[in-house]
Structures are given as C-alpha cells and as structure tokens.
Design a protein around this motif. Structure first.
Motif, PDB file in Angstrom:
ATOM      1  N   GLU A  91      -2.495   0.273  18.736  1.00  0.00           N
ATOM      2  CA  GLU A  91      -1.101  -0.016  18.409  1.00  0.00           C
ATOM      3  C   GLU A  91      -0.434   1.167  17.715  1.00  0.00           C
ATOM      4  N   LEU A  92      -1.174   1.851  16.859  1.00  0.00           N
ATOM      5  CA  LEU A  92      -0.611   3.028  16.194  1.00  0.00           C
ATOM      6  C   LEU A  92      -0.359   4.152  17.199  1.00  0.00           C
ATOM      7  N   ARG A  93      -1.233   4.301  18.157  1.00  0.00           N
ATOM      8  CA  ARG A  93      -1.036   5.333  19.175  1.00  0.00           C
ATOM      9  C   ARG A  93       0.211   5.028  20.021  1.00  0.00           C
ATOM     10  N   ASP A  94       0.475   3.741  20.226  1.00  0.00           N
ATOM     11  CA  ASP A  94       1.660   3.359  20.995  1.00  0.00           C
ATOM     12  C   ASP A  94       2.947   3.556  20.198  1.00  0.00           C
ATOM     13  N   SER A  95       2.875   3.413  18.884  1.00  0.00           N
ATOM     14  CA  SER A  95       4.091   3.418  18.063  1.00  0.00           C
ATOM     15  C   SER A  95       4.363   4.741  17.356  1.00  0.00           C
ATOM     16  N   CYS A  96       3.360   5.604  17.247  1.00  0.00           N
ATOM     17  CA  CYS A  96       3.525   6.862  16.523  1.00  0.00           C
ATOM     18  C   CYS A  96       3.332   8.043  17.467  1.00  0.00           C
ATOM     19  N   ALA A  97       4.358   8.861  17.585  1.00  0.00           N
ATOM     20  CA  ALA A  97       4.213  10.064  18.405  1.00  0.00           C
ATOM     21  C   ALA A  97       3.215  11.021  17.764  1.00  0.00           C
ATOM     22  N   ARG A  98       3.165  11.009  16.448  1.00  0.00           N
ATOM     23  CA  ARG A  98       2.180  11.805  15.720  1.00  0.00           C
ATOM     24  C   ARG A  98       1.988  11.184  14.350  1.00  0.00           C
ATOM     25  N   ILE A  99       0.882  11.526  13.701  1.00  0.00           N
ATOM     26  CA  ILE A  99       0.589  11.103  12.337  1.00  0.00           C
ATOM     27  C   ILE A  99       0.342  12.365  11.524  1.00  0.00           C
ATOM     28  N   ASP A 100       1.131  12.562  10.485  1.00  0.00           N
ATOM     29  CA  ASP A 100       0.987  13.761   9.660  1.00  0.00           C
ATOM     30  C   ASP A 100      -0.025  13.568   8.536  1.00  0.00           C
ATOM     31  N   LEU A 101      -0.100  12.349   8.019  1.00  0.00           N
ATOM     32  CA  LEU A 101      -1.022  12.046   6.929  1.00  0.00           C
ATOM     33  C   LEU A 101      -1.770  10.758   7.253  1.00  0.00           C
ATOM     34  N   LEU A 102      -3.077  10.835   7.307  1.00  0.00           N
ATOM     35  CA  LEU A 102      -3.916   9.645   7.407  1.00  0.00           C
ATOM     36  C   LEU A 102      -4.655   9.537   6.082  1.00  0.00           C
ATOM     37  N   ILE A 103      -4.317   8.509   5.302  1.00  0.00           N
ATOM     38  CA  ILE A 103      -4.884   8.364   3.960  1.00  0.00           C
ATOM     39  C   ILE A 103      -5.821   7.158   3.961  1.00  0.00           C
ATOM     40  N   ASN A 104      -7.105   7.454   3.918  1.00  0.00           N
ATOM     41  CA  ASN A 104      -8.155   6.435   3.953  1.00  0.00           C
ATOM     42  C   ASN A 104      -8.395   5.930   2.536  1.00  0.00           C
ATOM     43  N   ASN A 105      -7.636   4.923   2.161  1.00  0.00           N
ATOM     44  CA  ASN A 105      -7.613   4.465   0.771  1.00  0.00           C
ATOM     45  C   ASN A 105      -8.318   3.133   0.542  1.00  0.00           C
ATOM     46  N   ALA A 106      -8.262   2.223   1.488  1.00  0.00           N
ATOM     47  CA  ALA A 106      -8.740   0.856   1.257  1.00  0.00           C
ATOM     48  C   ALA A 106     -10.236   0.833   0.962  1.00  0.00           C
ATOM     49  N   GLY A 107     -10.669  -0.218   0.287  1.00  0.00           N
ATOM     50  CA  GLY A 107     -12.095  -0.351   0.039  1.00  0.00           C
ATOM     51  C   GLY A 107     -12.430  -1.606  -0.732  1.00  0.00           C
ATOM     52  N   VAL A 108     -13.708  -1.923  -0.759  1.00  0.00           N
ATOM     53  CA  VAL A 108     -14.218  -3.044  -1.548  1.00  0.00           C
ATOM     54  C   VAL A 108     -15.197  -2.474  -2.560  1.00  0.00           C
TER      55      VAL A 108
END
Length: 312
Positions: A91-108
């Motif tokens: 879905e992100l590939r369909d909606s975003c022409a590009r991604i400048d920042l991918l911030i891997n923040n989530a966690g348990v």
C-alpha cells in the motif's frame, strides 16, 4: 563549533522538510508521535504506520491541532505479522512516489513470553524482524542521497542480557528472560543498522541508529508494570533523575533523520550522564554491536526468517 553542529541541538535545528515524505512506525504515541509532530511542523508529509488504526486517527487529530497545515495520514501495520508488513509495504508503494525518511520506531518491551503471528519470539520478532522486513520491502523507494535515511530506534538496553544466541532466538533451550530478550532485540537493531550501512551505495541513502535515553512514555510505563512491586517503588523514587520528556527523547531520532552532517552507521543518543537525558550527540554502542561476523550472520538469519531479500 560550526552552526550545523550545535552543542544543544533542538527541534528548531531541523532543516526544512517540505517536499519530503516520512514513514514512522509506532507513531501514534510517545517518541514516534513527537518525531512525527516535529517533522510535520517543518513541512514533511508524514505517514503514521501503526497497528491500531483508531489510535492512529486520534494521533492525526492531535497533530492537526499542533500543526494545522500538516499532511499526515495513517497506514495500518502490524510488525508482528509478516503478512501485514507485506500488505502495508504494498500500500505504501502504491501511495508514495518516494520515501525520504523511514523511521523504525515501534517496539515492545519486557513482555512475558509470547510469539508473533509467524511464531517468532515477540520482542525479537517485532522489534527486529518486523523492521528488517519492512525496510527490505521499501528500501528502493528511498532516493540515492545522504538526505534519505533509514533510522532505526535502539535502546541503551541493548547492553542487557549478555551474548545473543543466534542458535536459539526462540528461547527453546533455556528459560525465557524477558529483559535479556528485549536487550537482544535492541542489539539486533544496531547490528542491522551497521550491516545495512555497509551494504548501501556510497551515494546514499544512509542507515543511522538512535536511542531516546530514559523517556517517560506509555511504553516505558507499561514495561515497568511487568516488574516487581519493589522495582516499581525504587524506580518511582529515581524517575526524575533518569527520565526526560518524550519530546526530548525524540531529539536523537530527529537529529539522526535530518542533520545534514550525520554520517551513515552513526548512533545518536542523549549527551547526559549514562546517556539517559540531554540533547543529542553521536555516541558509541556496545563492543558486541560492532562485531561484523555477528552482524552478517544475523542478516542471513533475518532474510531466512522473514523471506525478505534486500535489493541492493
């Protein structure tokens, strides 16, 4: 000292982010929310990649109050499910022409023994394998520029738990230790960052890590709820000395994501005592995190366990 590297780097030092897209996991609360807010205020288009879409929508409403002109939307993502990760990436590939920042923040953090949908120990499966898979599925959307970043949020807790056992990631041969399991998942975050940076082209993007120090967030309070009454009482007494606000805790992540002088493979954390509080600076992680052979072995295992091969 140059103007680009102030001793007390603040959110106001974030460069203009208009025209840039940031995808932030776990951005409905805590460090992720504060990171999203700061980037939105500087003009970025922000995607809140969250497990609970309703909570994500509430976060969008809160961000709209703080930054009325912000362009923020929600993307469902459950990092404990490889199927959900693949669906979200599509879905992100369909909606975003590009991604400048991918911030891997989530966690348990400090959870009792449980497994992900795919059968991996929950903390390692969510904190490391989930972000490994997401990054591999989205990496080619990041421009070949040092301004494009994969920022993975680690923890000072990566030093806990002793050596990581890559032959028993599921804790099948030894009693489960949730503190050690958390520490190992955060160690894996760092080893992933350092190995990813080695594999990326010299032109960019950059792989950078950061940790918030002691941040007074819902996640840390929930983790403490799993502790003994004595531990909770002791921590309550020293909380003011160790913890800072979520906004301050987000600064190392924001600096890693936006400071033009950041270099690939760096690690940012608070500059104060024991890296618990203070303004962000480049810090060192544990000696084990820099073990290249361990990093490469973890990478191979992660590809095997997720079925995601990076197209580099």
């Amino acid at each position: 000292m140059t103007a680009s590297k102030p001793a007390r780097w603040k959110a106001r030092d974030i460069p203009d982010q208009h025209g840039r897209t940031a995808v932030i996991t776990g951005a409905n609360t805590g460090i992720g929310f504060e990171t999203a807010k700061a980037l939105a205020l500087r003009g970025a288009s922000v995607v809140l990649a969250v497990r609970d879409v309703d909570k994500g929508k509430h976060a969008v409403e809160a961000l709209a109050l703080a930054a009325p002109a912000a362009r923020v939307r929600v993307q469902r993502l459950d990092l404990g499910s490889l199927a959900s990760i693949r669906a979200a990436a599509g879905e992100l590939r369909d909606s975003c022409a590009r991604i400048d920042l991918l911030i891997n923040n989530a966690g348990v953090m400090y959870t009792p023994y449980r497994t992900t949908v795919d059968g991996h120990e929950l903390q390692f499966g969510t904190n490391h394998l989930g972000h490994f898979a997401l990054t591999g599925l989205l990496l080619d959307l990041l421009p070949a520029s040092p301004a494009a970043r994969v920022v993975t949020v680690g923890s000072a807790g990566h030093r806990m738990g002793g050596p990581i056992d890559l032959d028993d990631l599921g804790w099948h041969r030894r009693p489960y230790d949730r503190t050690a399991a958390y520490g190992h998942s955060k160690l894996a975050n760092l080893m992933f960052t350092y190995e990813l940076q080695r594999r990326l082209p010299a032109s960019g993007p950059l792989a950078v890590a950061a940790h918030p120090g002691g941040a007074n967030t819902g996640g840390s309070r929930n983790a403490l709820s799993h502790s003994s009454p004595l531990t909770r009482a002791a921590f309550a007494a020293i909380r003011p000395l160790l913890l800072q606000s979520p906004g301050m805790g987000a600064l190392p992540v924001l600096r890693a994501a936006t400071d033009p002088d950041v270099r690939g493979g760096e690690y940012y954390g608070p500059r104060g005592f024991q890296q618990s509080k203070g303004h962000p600076k480049a810090v060192r992680s544990s000696p084990r995190s820099y073990d290249v052979s361990l990093q490469r072995r973890l990478w191979s295992l992660s590809e095997e366990l997720t079925g995601v091969a990076f197209r580099l």
